[in-house]
Scaffold this motif. Structure first.
Motif, PDB file in Angstrom:
ATOM      1  N   ALA A  22     -18.954  14.953 -12.458  1.00 57.13           N
ATOM      2  CA  ALA A  22     -18.689  15.407 -10.346  1.00 57.13           C
ATOM      3  C   ALA A  22     -18.889  17.010 -10.471  1.00 57.13           C
ATOM      4  N   LYS A  25     -22.748  17.448 -10.622  1.00 52.68           N
ATOM      5  CA  LYS A  25     -22.924  17.384  -9.115  1.00 52.68           C
ATOM      6  C   LYS A  25     -22.807  18.057  -8.732  1.00 52.68           C
ATOM      7  N   GLU A  26     -21.761  18.213  -7.864  1.00 51.34           N
ATOM      8  CA  GLU A  26     -21.135  19.644  -6.938  1.00 51.34           C
ATOM      9  C   GLU A  26     -21.692  20.727  -6.862  1.00 51.34           C
TER      10      GLU A  26
END
Ligand code: ATP
Length: 254
Positions: A22, A25-26
């Protein structure tokens, strides 16, 4: 993030993997951070995904060093931000010191995103967005640091750091505390105190140790630091790892 059932036998490890994915992705964690996490997971598997007695001893010594320090500093990179940003904020609050964003694959955008995440978790002061000095012995983007933070610190915590920067900080005369699951990494070998443990367990243990040791006399903390030997700790990690593996392999017979 993919839902991991709490009943899964390797729940904590899978949640950590999801957090790093994550983070990529961020835009907080670099793609290379996925590989570092994979290497960490492999070493964690070899110690049973539990804190070893030797790691706990190193953690308590690290807490003593941080409490004795005149100017301690805490470094945060993309993997640390993805895995333990709230815990790093809590550690900074327990010691009443700032956090500093320090990236191997530095981009200004990533530094800002990590600093924002730390602030949103309650950090009162985050350094690293405006660097004003270079650490000798490193190439330009990796050398960037901030006065009043890591650059002037006498004790620095560097979780999941690469060996070159660890070595450069030691060469500046600092006491360096590493958190690194690989007991044979250059970082673990060069650091003054190497906590061979997963950051998701090590930072909460470190916060607890800071709270436990805070009331001790300085002389007692100094004694703990004096009696600590990092090479001995790394050897103990090796022995604990080998005996865990011997147990696992002998259980294959039954
Ligand atoms: P060195 O230069 O110190 O030999 P490296 O450059 O090979 O290390 P990296 O690939 O940058 O190391 O990875 C950073 C280190 O962080 C690895 O040794 C890895 O085992 C460790 N690591 C990765 N994830 C974790 C984690 N969750 N907790 C603790 N350590 C971790």
């Amino acid at each position: 993030m993919t839902e991991i059932p709490k009943s899964h036998p390797r729940y904590a490890s899978l949640v950590a993997r999801e957090r790093v994915a994550a983070g990529v992705k961020e835009g907080i964690t670099s793609v290379q951070g996925l590989i570092a996490q994979g290497r960490g997971e492999a070493f964690d598997y070899l110690i049973g995904e539990l804190t070893l007695p030797s790691a706990l001893k190193a953690t308590r010594t690290a807490a003593a060093l941080l409490l004795l320090a005149e100017r301690p500093a805490l470094s945060v990179n993309g993997n640390v931000a993805a895995l333990a940003s709230r815990e790093m904020v809590d550690l900074a609050a327990a010691l009443n010191i700032p956090l500093e964003v320090n990236l191997f694959h530095r981009t200004e955008e990533r530094v800002r995103l990590i600093a924002d995440r730390l602030r949103s978790q309650g950090a009162s002061e985050v350094l690293g967005e405006k660097t004003d000095v270079l650490i000798a012995g490193l190439d330009h983007s990796r050398a960037r640091a901030t006065r009043g933070g890591i650059f002037d610190a006498d004790v620095v915590l560097i979780p999941l750091e690469d060996g070159d920067r660890c070595e450069a900080l030691v060469a500046m005369g600092k006491k360096v505390i590493a958190i690194d699951l690989n007991p044979l990494s250059r970082t673990a070998r060069k650091a003054s105190v190497s906590i061979v443990d997963n950051i998701v367990r090590a930072v909460p243990n470190l916060i607890q140790a800071v709270r436990d040791l805070r009331g001790l006399e300085r002389s007692e903390l100094e004694r703990m630091v004096r009696e600590y030997d990092n090479k001995e700790t790394l050897q103990a990690v090796g022995e604990e790892m080998q005996s865990y593996l011997a147990e696992q392999f002998s259980a294959l017979d039954s």
